[in-house]
Design an enzyme around this catalytic site. Structure first.
Site, PDB file in Angstrom:
ATOM      1  N   GLY A 121     116.242  62.933  57.618  1.00  0.00           N
ATOM      2  CA  GLY A 121     116.142  61.492  57.829  1.00  0.00           C
ATOM      3  C   GLY A 121     114.785  61.146  58.413  1.00  0.00           C
ATOM      4  N   LEU A 122     114.498  59.863  58.478  1.00  0.00           N
ATOM      5  CA  LEU A 122     113.215  59.382  58.989  1.00  0.00           C
ATOM      6  C   LEU A 122     112.999  59.800  60.442  1.00  0.00           C
ATOM      7  CD1 LEU A 122     113.345  55.688  57.660  1.00  0.00           C
ATOM      8  CD2 LEU A 122     111.872  57.535  56.787  1.00  0.00           C
ATOM      9  N   SER A 123     111.753  59.807  60.847  1.00  0.00           N
ATOM     10  CA  SER A 123     111.433  59.999  62.262  1.00  0.00           C
ATOM     11  C   SER A 123     112.106  58.875  63.051  1.00  0.00           C
ATOM     12  CB  SER A 123     109.912  59.937  62.448  1.00  0.00           C
ATOM     13  OG  SER A 123     109.564  60.048  63.804  1.00  0.00           O
ATOM     14  N   GLY A 124     112.791  59.218  64.103  1.00  0.00           N
ATOM     15  CA  GLY A 124     113.464  58.210  64.919  1.00  0.00           C
ATOM     16  C   GLY A 124     114.863  57.855  64.435  1.00  0.00           C
ATOM     17  N   SER A 125     115.321  58.509  63.359  1.00  0.00           N
ATOM     18  CA  SER A 125     116.656  58.179  62.822  1.00  0.00           C
ATOM     19  C   SER A 125     117.777  58.744  63.695  1.00  0.00           C
ATOM     20  CB  SER A 125     116.793  58.692  61.381  1.00  0.00           C
ATOM     21  OG  SER A 125     116.656  60.101  61.338  1.00  0.00           O
ATOM     22  N   GLY A 126     117.428  59.718  64.532  1.00  0.00           N
ATOM     23  CA  GLY A 126     118.444  60.277  65.429  1.00  0.00           C
ATOM     24  C   GLY A 126     118.870  61.694  65.071  1.00  0.00           C
ATOM     25  N   LYS A 127     118.132  62.364  64.191  1.00  0.00           N
ATOM     26  CA  LYS A 127     118.502  63.724  63.762  1.00  0.00           C
ATOM     27  C   LYS A 127     118.704  64.670  64.949  1.00  0.00           C
ATOM     28  CE  LYS A 127     114.723  64.331  61.449  1.00  0.00           C
ATOM     29  NZ  LYS A 127     114.130  63.004  61.731  1.00  0.00           N
ATOM     30  N   SER A 128     117.684  64.748  65.813  1.00  0.00           N
ATOM     31  CA  SER A 128     117.746  65.697  66.932  1.00  0.00           C
ATOM     32  C   SER A 128     118.839  65.319  67.912  1.00  0.00           C
ATOM     33  CB  SER A 128     116.412  65.740  67.682  1.00  0.00           C
ATOM     34  OG  SER A 128     115.470  66.460  66.932  1.00  0.00           O
TER      35      SER A 128
ATOM     36  N   SER B  44     112.155  66.591  56.665  1.00  0.00           N
ATOM     37  CA  SER B  44     112.320  67.166  55.316  1.00  0.00           C
ATOM     38  C   SER B  44     112.462  66.073  54.259  1.00  0.00           C
ATOM     39  CB  SER B  44     113.493  68.153  55.285  1.00  0.00           C
ATOM     40  OG  SER B  44     114.676  67.644  55.872  1.00  0.00           O
TER      41      SER B  44
END
Lengths: 203, 203
Positions: B34-41, B108
């Site tokens: 997902g986009l940077s800032g989407s909350g993946k981590s 990714s």
């Protein structure tokens, strides 16, 4: 067999110590080094089997799972060999963090490369020097590589026309042309037990 | 908690299935994209905590432990980004083999890179699309990167001047600007339970 309810998880992210508590082991890297044919893979596999029988979680990195995957872009020139060992050491660091008793079986002929690995892993790095005379390795020649090297079909072969720098202060020395495999395994398991990496549940 | 004496080890080398039996889980890779800032981590960390509370052995690969180690030789140009994801996928394959429930949190952005990862791991690869509007990601901007990208201080920033290719058939979709974190975690844990990756010992 593993019950999360017995373990207190804190608010922070999951860390190495949490995984070690779950697995009831202190992670470590057994870094086998020695000439081709010295018995690194054979002994590492035997150690892994013994550890598994003791209920330990292990992983063995060797040419089979690294050279055909992560490092398949690398050749056997000097800089690629250095990069090969660098990446393996970095992967070991991740496996250490994951709580796993990790074994590596690569010639890793250069002292500087092994020293870099040691620096990365600190006191969790255990250098296992599989000492074996070139004569014995060459007479075993399980993959027929010495024959090819002597015939000039392989260049820069460790021990023939490329140096093997013996470890100066390895944690463990195995004399594989004198000791039986079981004896080698005993030495390594006893070392880990003495260092408190896990308890022998069969005692 | 783990007792080797309950497990029958065979004569062959230790394999993925042996480690899975020890850990009582089927290994899997949860590949967050997902986009940077989407909350993946954030979501991956929350999932990892929940799994740990359920007694599962997990490992999270993210920028912190990969970009500063294994992939510290790589930059952010196109070919280095491809190599970054390739190596991460290969490391995931090793962790799968080690029996671990593995999570990755990398943008990714390219479908081809994720497809390569899927090919490597087969049915143990679970693509988790963390869907979030660019507007929401940009308003969060936890690392101040969108601001820099808009100011032209960062080039080729995903979502701004570099494409993000949305997954076409991801196994799991998280709408992170609509769902609570707990709700996202529930979705993922329920998916793993339904797929039989482990049993909920708290039931």
């Amino acid at each position: 067999m593993i019950h999360g309810k017995n373990i207190v998880w804190h608010d922070t992210n999951i860390k190495q110590e949490d995984r070690e508590a779950l697995l009831q082991q202190k992670s470590v890297v057994l870094w086998f080094t020695g000439l081709s044919g010295s018995g690194k893979s054979t002994i590492a596999n035997a150690v892994e089997k013994r550890l598994a029988a003791l209920g330990r979680l292990t992983y063995l990195l060797d040419g089979d799972n690294v050279r055909h995957g992560l490092n398949k872009d690398l050749g056997f020139g000097v800089s690629d060999r250095v990069e090969n060992i660098r990446r393996i050491a970095e992967v070991c660091k991740l496996f250490l963090d994951a709580g796993i008793i990790t074994l590596t079986a690569f010639i890793s002929p250069l002292a500087a490369d092994r020293e870099n690995a040691r620096q990365l892993m600190g006191d969790r790095f255990i250098e296992v020097f599989v000492d074996c005379s070139l004569k014995a390795c060459e007479s075993r020649d399980p993959k027929g590589l010495y024959k090819k090297a002597r015939a000039g079909e392989i260049k820069d072969f460790t021990g023939i026309d490329s140096p093997y720098e013996k470890p100066v202060n390895p944690e463990i020395v195995i004399i594989s042309d004198k000791q039986s495999i079981e004896d080698c395994v005993d030495d390594i398991i006893n070392y880990l037990l003495a260092q408190g990496h896990f308890k022998d549940v069969t005692l």
